[in-house]
Design an enzyme around this catalytic site. Structure first.
Site, PDB file in Angstrom:
ATOM      1  CD  GLU A 224      30.768  43.810  36.419  1.00  0.00           C
ATOM      2  OE1 GLU A 224      29.997  42.577  36.004  1.00  0.00           O
ATOM      3  OE2 GLU A 224      31.621  43.727  37.015  1.00  0.00           O
TER       4      GLU A 224
ATOM      5  CB  THR B  52      28.786  44.418  40.861  1.00  0.00           C
ATOM      6  OG1 THR B  52      29.641  45.358  41.358  1.00  0.00           O
ATOM      7  CG2 THR B  52      29.599  44.259  39.402  1.00  0.00           C
ATOM      8  CE1 TYR B  53      21.903  43.668  46.335  1.00  0.00           C
ATOM      9  CE2 TYR B  53      23.357  42.089  47.174  1.00  0.00           C
ATOM     10  CZ  TYR B  53      22.231  42.968  47.531  1.00  0.00           C
ATOM     11  OH  TYR B  53      21.476  42.791  48.639  1.00  0.00           O
TER      12      TYR B  53
ATOM     13  N   GLY C  41      24.844  34.596  43.010  1.00  0.00           N
ATOM     14  CA  GLY C  41      25.860  35.086  43.686  1.00  0.00           C
ATOM     15  C   GLY C  41      26.575  33.958  44.412  1.00  0.00           C
TER      16      GLY C  41
ATOM     17  CE1 TYR D 298      30.036  32.272  35.814  1.00  0.00           C
ATOM     18  CE2 TYR D 298      27.705  31.522  35.432  1.00  0.00           C
ATOM     19  CZ  TYR D 298      28.650  32.272  36.152  1.00  0.00           C
ATOM     20  OH  TYR D 298      28.132  33.038  37.141  1.00  0.00           O
TER      21      TYR D 298
END
Ligand code: FAD
Length: 292
Positions: free
Chosen positions: A23, A54-55, A115, A150
């Site tokens: 990432e 990433t954003y 997000g 998660y």
């Protein structure tokens, strides 16, 4: 190439080993994109199977730095890239525009996310959950869509069971693979993997590994995602807290040990949170690529 092919034994893209990906994050909106070209080149030279970008929190996807970085990774360095896209910052129109620009840039992969909500920005409400965005992308484009998961339960979830139920919705909506939140305790990941199997989630799951290189980043990570810290990890961080170089090397060594254990336990993939640090990406790649 669609990233799902990397995990598919029937695809010519399948290498018969653990998938290894990175990432990266783009520079802030008002910072020239060229500012990270040097780091990008070094990180791409480690030749991961793909890199996700990433954003950030600011603005619509159309002029986003994410696309510029993902495009350079894809088109200049020839490494498959995936653009993160969040629905809390994007309306349906924004998503349509982003899809168009990604296509123009030969990008075939999206990591669809809700997000994080921020008190300063009014959230967009066309898609409430990542699963809604995933379903829309699958129905309206031919992107390969991945999702987040998660191992220690999403902070907002009512319970681990509820979180896994919601994860199943994301997969049923069309996510072809999952990338996990960072964790420092492999046992937590193994317990999570068992729960996903019991819930009938059968897509590949990559383990997200964040090499800790300074004390500040540990504090930030624990506050942001609630990762538990095993005693072994805390001892190492305490011992080298005042020696930044030693702490960085110990953090890298800890991550390498975590990754080797994950590979030995048959993990589908390793997703390294590089934090745009070429030194860390190189050291870890040198140690683990021969072991994948
Ligand atoms: P969701 O899957 O929508 O889940 C969020 C919460 O809603 C969970 O508690 C879930 O249990 C619940 N939920 C989900 N679906 C439903 C449903 N149908 N009904 C009721 N409840 C539901 N953030 C960024 O801003 N930019 C990034 O680039 C970025 N990259 C990330 C990459 C990875 C690999 C990971 C793990 C996280 C990333 N994040 C990023 C952070 C992420 O956006 C936050 O963790 C966010 O709070 C949740 O996003 P999600 O896509 O997992 O949401």
């Amino acid at each position: 190439m669609k990233i799902r092919e990397l995990f598919d034994p029937k695809s010519t893209a399948y290498a018969g080993r653990t998938v290894y990906s990175f990432e990266m994050f783009p520079p802030k909106r008002d910072t020239p994109i060229e500012s990270i070209y040097g780091k990008m080149e070094e990180i791409c030279a480690c030749k991961p199977d793909f890199i996700s970008v990433t954003y950030g929190a600011g603005g619509s996807g159309a002029d986003n730095q994410t696309i510029k970085v993902a495009s350079r990774i894809q088109n200049t360095y020839g490494i498959e890239s995936a653009a993160h896209l969040t629905c809390v910052r994007n309306s349906r129109e924004d998503v349509d525009e982003t899809i168009r620009i990604l296509k123009d840039n030969n990008i075939e992969n999206i990591l669809a996310l809700r997000g994080d909500r921020s008190p300063d920005v009014e959230p967009k409400t066309d898609f409430l959950h990542a699963s809604d965005l995933t379903a829309y992308l699958v129905a309206n484009s031919d992107f390969d869509v991945a999702g987040a998961c998660y191992p220690e339960t999403h902070m907002e979830a009512a319970s681990p069971v509820e979180d896994i139920r919601n994860l199943k919705k994301k997969v049923d909506a069309g996510a072809t693979h999952l990338i996990s939140q960072l964790f420092f305790d492999n046992e937590a990941f193994y317990r999570f993997r068992e729960s996903t199997e019991l819930a009938g989630i059968s897509v590949p799951i990559e383990a997200g590994i964040m090499p800790v290189t300074n004390v500040k980043s540990i504090e930030r990570m624990v506050t942001m995602c609630g990762a538990s810290l095993p005693a072994k990890f805390t001892r190492i961080m305490t011992k080298y807290a005042d020696k930044p170089d030693s702490l960085r090397e110990a953090g890298i060594a800890y991550a390498i040990e975590q990754i080797i254990d994950l590979i030995a336990s048959g993990v589908d993939g390793i997703h390294l949170y590089t934090m745009n640090n070429p030194y860390v990406a190189r050291k870890i790649s040198d140690a683990i690529v021969p072991l994948l």
